[in-house]
Motif scaffolding. Structure first.
Motif, short mmCIF file in Angstrom:
data_model
loop_
_atom_site.label_atom_id
_atom_site.label_comp_id
_atom_site.label_asym_id
_atom_site.label_seq_id
_atom_site.Cartn_x
_atom_site.Cartn_y
_atom_site.Cartn_z
N PHE A 67 -43.28 -62.86 55.61
CA PHE A 67 -43.01 -64.28 55.38
C PHE A 67 -43.06 -65.03 56.70
CE2 PHE A 67 -40.12 -63.79 51.36
CZ PHE A 67 -41.10 -63.03 50.76
N THR A 68 -43.52 -66.28 56.61
CA THR A 68 -43.56 -67.14 57.80
C THR A 68 -42.98 -68.51 57.46
OG1 THR A 68 -45.58 -66.05 58.59
CG2 THR A 68 -45.03 -68.18 59.57
N ILE A 69 -42.02 -68.93 58.26
CA ILE A 69 -41.41 -70.24 58.07
C ILE A 69 -42.01 -71.21 59.07
CG2 ILE A 69 -39.46 -69.78 59.65
CD1 ILE A 69 -37.67 -71.36 57.69
N SER A 70 -42.22 -72.45 58.62
CA SER A 70 -42.75 -73.48 59.51
C SER A 70 -42.16 -74.82 59.07
CB SER A 70 -44.27 -73.51 59.47
OG SER A 70 -44.74 -73.75 58.16
N ARG A 71 -42.29 -75.82 59.93
CA ARG A 71 -41.73 -77.12 59.59
C ARG A 71 -42.53 -78.22 60.28
NH1 ARG A 71 -35.74 -77.57 62.01
NH2 ARG A 71 -36.03 -79.82 61.69
#
Length: 123
Positions: A67-71
């Motif tokens: 999983f990869t979180i970004s904003r």
């Protein structure tokens, strides 16, 4: 009034991918950390990934590498790219934001949650 609206959940086969998004709206001055959690039936809600305003992130061991979180700070939006999904990833996924709100009396902190989006991974 502040809202966190999630989207992107659904049904996917094992090994597949989904991308969740969460957009915050309202009288938001700034957002500190944003995170993704999940809760499966009969289990506690668990933190999956956290991303700070400067872009630094942390992951739970169960999703690290998948999983990869970004904003996007300008859009008050956070995403969770989920790859190599497994049946045990099936749960309701929630976003969370540590908000600083602007109002008539100045700034106020608020921890806000989205409504949740279902992710189901089939075998």
């Amino acid at each position: 009034q502040v809202q966190l609206v999630e989207s992107g959940g659904g049904l996917v086969q094992a090994g597949g991918s989904l991308r969740l998004s969460c957009a915050a709206s309202g009288s938001i001055f700034s957002i500190n950390a944003m995170g993704w959690y999940r809760q499966a039936p009969g289990k506690q809600r668990e933190l999956l990934a956290l991303i700070h305003r400067d872009g630094t992130s942390n992951y739970a061991d169960s999703v690290k590498g998948r999983f990869t979180i970004s904003r996007d700070n300008a859009k008050n939006t956070v995403w969770l790219q989920m790859n190599s999904l497994k049946p045990e990833d099936s749960a309701v996924y929630y976003c969370n934001a540590d908000l600083l709100l602007s109002g008539a009396l100045g700034l106020k902190g608020l921890l806000s949650w989205g409504q949740g989006t279902q992710v189901t991974v089939s075998t």
